[in-house]
Motif scaffolding. Structure first.
Motif, mmCIF file in Angstrom:
data_model
loop_
_atom_site.group_PDB
_atom_site.id
_atom_site.type_symbol
_atom_site.label_atom_id
_atom_site.label_comp_id
_atom_site.label_asym_id
_atom_site.label_seq_id
_atom_site.Cartn_x
_atom_site.Cartn_y
_atom_site.Cartn_z
ATOM 1 N N GLY A 104 16.660 -14.362 1.888
ATOM 2 C CA GLY A 104 18.067 -14.197 1.733
ATOM 3 C C GLY A 104 18.504 -12.815 1.579
ATOM 4 N N VAL A 105 17.516 -12.045 0.539
ATOM 5 C CA VAL A 105 17.931 -10.475 0.239
ATOM 6 C C VAL A 105 17.964 -9.762 1.639
ATOM 7 C CG1 VAL A 105 16.979 -8.561 -0.805
ATOM 8 C CG2 VAL A 105 16.833 -10.841 -1.828
ATOM 9 N N VAL A 106 16.913 -10.134 2.486
ATOM 10 C CA VAL A 106 16.867 -9.352 3.765
ATOM 11 C C VAL A 106 18.028 -9.643 4.759
ATOM 12 C CG1 VAL A 106 15.769 -9.210 6.024
ATOM 13 C CG2 VAL A 106 14.142 -9.486 3.836
ATOM 14 N N ALA A 107 18.517 -10.785 4.598
ATOM 15 C CA ALA A 107 19.832 -11.318 5.441
ATOM 16 C C ALA A 107 21.009 -10.435 4.612
ATOM 17 C CB ALA A 107 19.856 -12.713 5.346
ATOM 18 N N THR A 108 20.993 -10.361 3.384
ATOM 19 C CA THR A 108 22.131 -9.785 2.636
ATOM 20 C C THR A 108 22.248 -8.308 2.779
ATOM 21 O OG1 THR A 108 22.259 -11.440 1.068
ATOM 22 C CG2 THR A 108 23.413 -9.618 0.663
ATOM 23 N N VAL A 109 21.044 -7.801 2.905
ATOM 24 C CA VAL A 109 20.858 -6.465 3.166
ATOM 25 C C VAL A 109 21.412 -5.889 4.639
ATOM 26 C CG1 VAL A 109 18.965 -4.437 3.642
ATOM 27 C CG2 VAL A 109 18.895 -5.881 1.569
ATOM 28 N N ALA A 159 34.195 -5.163 -8.373
ATOM 29 C CA ALA A 159 35.061 -5.540 -7.360
ATOM 30 C C ALA A 159 35.752 -4.289 -6.960
ATOM 31 C CB ALA A 159 36.056 -6.776 -7.701
ATOM 32 N N GLY A 160 35.986 -4.114 -5.636
ATOM 33 C CA GLY A 160 36.487 -2.825 -4.987
ATOM 34 C C GLY A 160 35.815 -1.447 -5.284
ATOM 35 N N LYS A 161 34.735 -1.526 -6.005
ATOM 36 C CA LYS A 161 34.130 -0.304 -6.278
ATOM 37 C C LYS A 161 32.791 -0.441 -5.485
ATOM 38 C CE LYS A 161 35.848 -0.258 -10.934
ATOM 39 N NZ LYS A 161 35.576 -0.384 -12.410
ATOM 40 N N THR A 162 32.343 -1.552 -4.953
ATOM 41 C CA THR A 162 30.847 -1.275 -4.221
ATOM 42 C C THR A 162 31.091 -2.485 -3.006
ATOM 43 O OG1 THR A 162 30.320 -3.469 -5.408
ATOM 44 C CG2 THR A 162 29.623 -1.383 -6.490
ATOM 45 N N LEU A 163 30.016 -2.335 -2.145
ATOM 46 C CA LEU A 163 30.135 -3.078 -1.069
ATOM 47 C C LEU A 163 29.936 -4.758 -1.491
ATOM 48 C CD1 LEU A 163 27.196 -1.118 0.927
ATOM 49 C CD2 LEU A 163 29.689 -1.283 1.535
ATOM 50 N N PRO A 164 30.240 -5.639 -0.457
ATOM 51 C CA PRO A 164 30.073 -6.866 -0.929
ATOM 52 C C PRO A 164 28.855 -7.406 -0.784
ATOM 53 C CG PRO A 164 31.906 -6.521 0.746
ATOM 54 C CD PRO A 164 31.181 -5.363 0.707
ATOM 55 N N ALA A 165 27.708 -6.606 -0.155
ATOM 56 C CA ALA A 165 26.478 -7.062 -0.142
ATOM 57 C C ALA A 165 25.918 -6.532 -1.667
ATOM 58 C CB ALA A 165 25.765 -6.181 0.941
ATOM 59 N N THR A 166 26.473 -5.563 -2.220
ATOM 60 C CA THR A 166 25.983 -5.083 -3.632
ATOM 61 C C THR A 166 26.298 -6.219 -4.611
ATOM 62 O OG1 THR A 166 26.193 -2.995 -3.027
ATOM 63 C CG2 THR A 166 26.008 -3.475 -5.347
ATOM 64 N N ILE A 167 27.512 -6.820 -4.399
ATOM 65 C CA ILE A 167 27.907 -7.878 -5.674
ATOM 66 C C ILE A 167 27.278 -9.068 -5.293
ATOM 67 C CG2 ILE A 167 29.792 -9.257 -6.179
ATOM 68 C CD1 ILE A 167 31.788 -6.990 -5.626
ATOM 69 N N ALA A 168 26.940 -9.325 -3.967
ATOM 70 C CA ALA A 168 26.143 -10.602 -3.696
ATOM 71 C C ALA A 168 24.506 -10.563 -4.312
ATOM 72 C CB ALA A 168 26.004 -10.708 -2.135
ATOM 73 N N LEU A 169 24.119 -9.346 -4.347
ATOM 74 C CA LEU A 169 22.744 -9.068 -4.793
ATOM 75 C C LEU A 169 22.804 -9.359 -6.323
ATOM 76 C CD1 LEU A 169 21.258 -6.902 -2.036
ATOM 77 C CD2 LEU A 169 20.860 -9.317 -2.279
ATOM 78 N N VAL A 170 23.470 -8.610 -6.766
ATOM 79 C CA VAL A 170 23.626 -8.677 -8.332
ATOM 80 C C VAL A 170 23.971 -10.073 -8.747
ATOM 81 C CG1 VAL A 170 25.259 -7.944 -10.398
ATOM 82 C CG2 VAL A 170 24.697 -6.233 -8.236
ATOM 83 N N ASP A 171 24.835 -10.911 -8.137
ATOM 84 C CA ASP A 171 24.925 -12.607 -8.358
ATOM 85 C C ASP A 171 23.575 -12.785 -8.238
ATOM 86 O OD1 ASP A 171 27.654 -12.003 -8.655
ATOM 87 O OD2 ASP A 171 28.249 -13.185 -6.770
#
Length: 269
Positions: A104-109, A159-171
């Motif tokens: 999942g991390v690989v796919a998100t990256v 939100a609005g400061k990073t890539l969506p993928a960054t937020i997904a991985l922090v989640d």
């Protein structure tokens, strides 16, 4: 992520298969989210996890079970990948959800496309922010707070400061599958760098480096390790001077503080 024995072989095979899964999918980010959700189900349902990894259960029956359980809940390419995963041998039952999370991390990256280098840098920066803010770190590690509450806190910050993928991985880092959020972010950052053909080096210095100095250090490390290097710079006045470099488990400590420690040890003999 390190696996042993049969799990290592299974994970290597699935890592090779993930590109085909992404080619068949409409949205790499959704593939990542689907794999995270399946990994969570397998962690929360030990009986299902045991059946899915039990070599005495017919392989076709296991593939049919996951198809029945997850069709309509996750994308068809992910269901197919799960069918491949459960027919493989696993050293430990818990290795299956661990492997699915890593995929999942690989796919998100990969969902970040050409921004993989930016993604890796953002994960490092977020990790540094968490480390520098004890109150925030405590809030994110508080077992009394729900994961949903922690995610809302993080979304408000990012939100609005990073890539969506960054937020997904922090989640995902907030789910507690790693020892700490920082450990999770470091692991994800390594994966993001690797997806871009790079290795992460943490460079610790007493004061900010000029662009020329950073380029010189990065180039020297690239020649030494025969690969592209992504350097994350940490400022720590305690090192006094010099440079400390960490790549994986290797540490090159050329700081003044380290040399002074060496002198003190000799004088103490």
């Amino acid at each position: 992520m390190n696996f042993r024995g049969a799990s290592a072989e299974a994970f290597d095979a699935l890592t090779r298969a993930i590109d085909g899964t992404l080619d068949q999918a409409d949205d790499a980010a959704q593939v990542g989210a689907d794999l995270f959700s399946v990994a969570e189900v397998l962690r929360d349902e030990p009986a299902l996890r045991r059946i899915a990894t039990d070599v005495s259960v017919d392989a076709a029956a296991k593939a049919g079970l996951v198809k029945e359980l997850f069709t309509g809940k996750v994308s068809a390419p992910v269901v197919a990948l799960l069918g491949d995963a459960v027919v493989r041998r696993w050293t430990l039952p818990r290795d299956l959800p661990r492997a699915l999370e890593e995929l999942g991390v690989v796919a998100t990256v990969k969902s970040s496309g050409d921004d993989a280098t930016r993604l890796s840098a953002e994960l490092f920066t977020v990790g540094q922010v968490f480390q520098a803010n004890p109150d925030l770190r405590s809030a994110l590690s508080d077992p009394a707070r729900s994961t949903k509450d922690k995610r809302e806190l993080v979304h408000g910050l990012l939100a609005g400061k990073t890539l969506p993928a960054t937020i997904a991985l922090v989640d995902q880092a907030l789910t507690g599958t790693h020892r700490t959020v920082s450990v999770a972010l470091d692991s994800y950052q390594q994966t993001a760098a690797a997806a871009n053909g790079r290795t992460v080096a943490t460079v610790t210095v007493a004061k900010p480096l000029s662009d020329a100095d950073l380029d010189r250090i990065t180039a020297a490390l690239g020649r030494e390790y025969d690969r592209e290097i992504q350097a994350n710079v940490v400022i720590d006045p305690a090192v006094i001077g010099g440079v400390k470099v960490e790549i994986g488990h290797e540490v090159i400590d050329g700081t003044v503080a380290n040399r002074l420690d060496g002198v003190r040890r000799k004088l103490a003999v």
